[in-house]
Design a protein around this motif. Sequence first.
Motif, PDB file in Angstrom:
ATOM      1  N   ILE A   1      93.883 -51.014  38.992  1.00  0.00           N
ATOM      2  CA  ILE A   1      92.533 -50.496  38.928  1.00  0.00           C
ATOM      3  C   ILE A   1      91.595 -51.238  39.858  1.00  0.00           C
ATOM      4  O   ILE A   1      90.701 -50.646  40.472  1.00  0.00           O
ATOM      5  CB  ILE A   1      92.008 -50.572  37.467  1.00  0.00           C
ATOM      6  N   LEU A   2      91.797 -52.544  40.011  1.00  0.00           N
ATOM      7  CA  LEU A   2      90.889 -53.369  40.792  1.00  0.00           C
ATOM      8  C   LEU A   2      91.273 -53.446  42.273  1.00  0.00           C
ATOM      9  O   LEU A   2      90.508 -54.003  43.063  1.00  0.00           O
ATOM     10  CB  LEU A   2      90.856 -54.789  40.228  1.00  0.00           C
TER      11      LEU A   2
ATOM     12  N   ALA B   1      91.544 -62.504  35.281  1.00  0.00           N
ATOM     13  CA  ALA B   1      92.244 -63.196  34.195  1.00  0.00           C
ATOM     14  C   ALA B   1      92.634 -62.140  33.169  1.00  0.00           C
ATOM     15  O   ALA B   1      91.789 -61.357  32.736  1.00  0.00           O
ATOM     16  CB  ALA B   1      91.353 -64.256  33.549  1.00  0.00           C
ATOM     17  N   SER B   2      93.899 -62.118  32.797  1.00  0.00           N
ATOM     18  CA  SER B   2      94.372 -61.038  31.926  1.00  0.00           C
ATOM     19  C   SER B   2      95.537 -61.501  31.076  1.00  0.00           C
ATOM     20  O   SER B   2      96.303 -62.391  31.466  1.00  0.00           O
ATOM     21  CB  SER B   2      94.811 -59.842  32.782  1.00  0.00           C
ATOM     22  N   ASN B   3      95.675 -60.869  29.915  1.00  0.00           N
ATOM     23  CA  ASN B   3      96.910 -61.083  29.179  1.00  0.00           C
ATOM     24  C   ASN B   3      98.064 -60.472  29.981  1.00  0.00           C
ATOM     25  O   ASN B   3      97.861 -59.528  30.752  1.00  0.00           O
ATOM     26  CB  ASN B   3      96.799 -60.554  27.738  1.00  0.00           C
ATOM     27  N   PRO B   4      99.268 -61.006  29.846  1.00  0.00           N
ATOM     28  CA  PRO B   4     100.372 -60.550  30.698  1.00  0.00           C
ATOM     29  C   PRO B   4     100.745 -59.080  30.524  1.00  0.00           C
ATOM     30  O   PRO B   4     101.297 -58.465  31.446  1.00  0.00           O
ATOM     31  CB  PRO B   4     101.533 -61.458  30.278  1.00  0.00           C
ATOM     32  N   ASN B   5     100.432 -58.495  29.377  1.00  0.00           N
ATOM     33  CA  ASN B   5     100.874 -57.132  29.108  1.00  0.00           C
ATOM     34  C   ASN B   5     100.082 -56.065  29.848  1.00  0.00           C
ATOM     35  O   ASN B   5     100.574 -54.943  30.019  1.00  0.00           O
ATOM     36  CB  ASN B   5     100.829 -56.854  27.598  1.00  0.00           C
ATOM     37  N   ILE B   6      98.864 -56.380  30.276  1.00  0.00           N
ATOM     38  CA  ILE B   6      98.079 -55.376  30.991  1.00  0.00           C
ATOM     39  C   ILE B   6      97.730 -55.808  32.415  1.00  0.00           C
ATOM     40  O   ILE B   6      96.957 -55.144  33.099  1.00  0.00           O
ATOM     41  CB  ILE B   6      96.784 -55.014  30.237  1.00  0.00           C
ATOM     42  N   ILE B   7      98.314 -56.918  32.867  1.00  0.00           N
ATOM     43  CA  ILE B   7      97.954 -57.441  34.175  1.00  0.00           C
ATOM     44  C   ILE B   7      98.251 -56.442  35.292  1.00  0.00           C
ATOM     45  O   ILE B   7      97.444 -56.275  36.219  1.00  0.00           O
ATOM     46  CB  ILE B   7      98.661 -58.796  34.447  1.00  0.00           C
ATOM     47  N   ASP B   8      99.369 -55.745  35.223  1.00  0.00           N
ATOM     48  CA  ASP B   8      99.704 -54.793  36.286  1.00  0.00           C
ATOM     49  C   ASP B   8      98.697 -53.648  36.343  1.00  0.00           C
ATOM     50  O   ASP B   8      98.288 -53.219  37.433  1.00  0.00           O
ATOM     51  CB  ASP B   8     101.120 -54.242  36.091  1.00  0.00           C
ATOM     52  N   SER B   9      98.294 -53.157  35.188  1.00  0.00           N
ATOM     53  CA  SER B   9      97.302 -52.079  35.150  1.00  0.00           C
ATOM     54  C   SER B   9      95.957 -52.568  35.670  1.00  0.00           C
ATOM     55  O   SER B   9      95.262 -51.852  36.407  1.00  0.00           O
ATOM     56  CB  SER B   9      97.147 -51.548  33.720  1.00  0.00           C
TER      57      SER B   9
END
Length: 270
Positions: free
Chosen positions: A264-265, A252-260
């Motif tokens: 990483i995962l 679960a992530s805010n949209p601005n860092i979801i790609d990063s």
Amino acid sequence: MKLNLFPIDISMNYRPFLKAAFAMAEEAGDIHMRYFRTHNLQQSTKLNDSDVVTIADKEAEAAILNYIHTNFPDHGIISEEAGRDHEDREWRWVIDPLDGTTNFAMGLPPFCVSIALEHKKEAVIGVVYVPYLQECFYAVKGGGAWLNGKPIHCSEKAEMSKAVVATGMPYDRNDNSDNNLTEISRMAFRVRGIRRMGSAAIDLCYTAAGFFDAYWELNLNRWDVAAGQLIATEAGAIVESIRSDRNHSILASNPNIIDSMRQILSPETI
């Protein structure tokens, strides 16, 4: 805490269900607090020494199930301790009567009751109540997410170096090498901080409210995430699966860092 926090624009179709979820959550929270930090708390283990259950789990669940059976006898149920009861019905409740039991047993505040109502296997109501902290998170499908009567939204942070993220460890970490240690090690060098709260439902709600910028965990169960996932999604976060073979393994992530976060995962990341 009296839970009666309806958003103004809630659909009348969902209002009775949300009112019921509040009533169940409030009763469960009262049971939690009756036992919290008391001497000789009755507890045992389930799958292993990391998987704890207490008398508060069982009494809170019994109260919730009694409410459902009395008021919604045609609804199905999925609940952590009692298991599954007519889970294939059109409407079903997904219950974690005490999420964060290890915290609870140790006298630590991050524990909660998590209640979701699903219609045709899709969550439409989610309530997560953290009784010691007097925090009630809730969402209705299409109606946004709320904390104690005020709307919440996920963070807008875009720099990973400033992000604070949350995670947890699966109960089978000693037996399965896909146990999140590698991901935590990689993440630690990219973010401002990692937090381990010990409650998946709270982690999802704190991501919804922007207290965390993202959260991930492996091998969760439906009752761990049903309510919190709806709350996070309605607050603008992106919630998705990160493993197809590890039960409910989610990011679960805010949209601005979801790609990063995805990079990483990823299991392919070196």
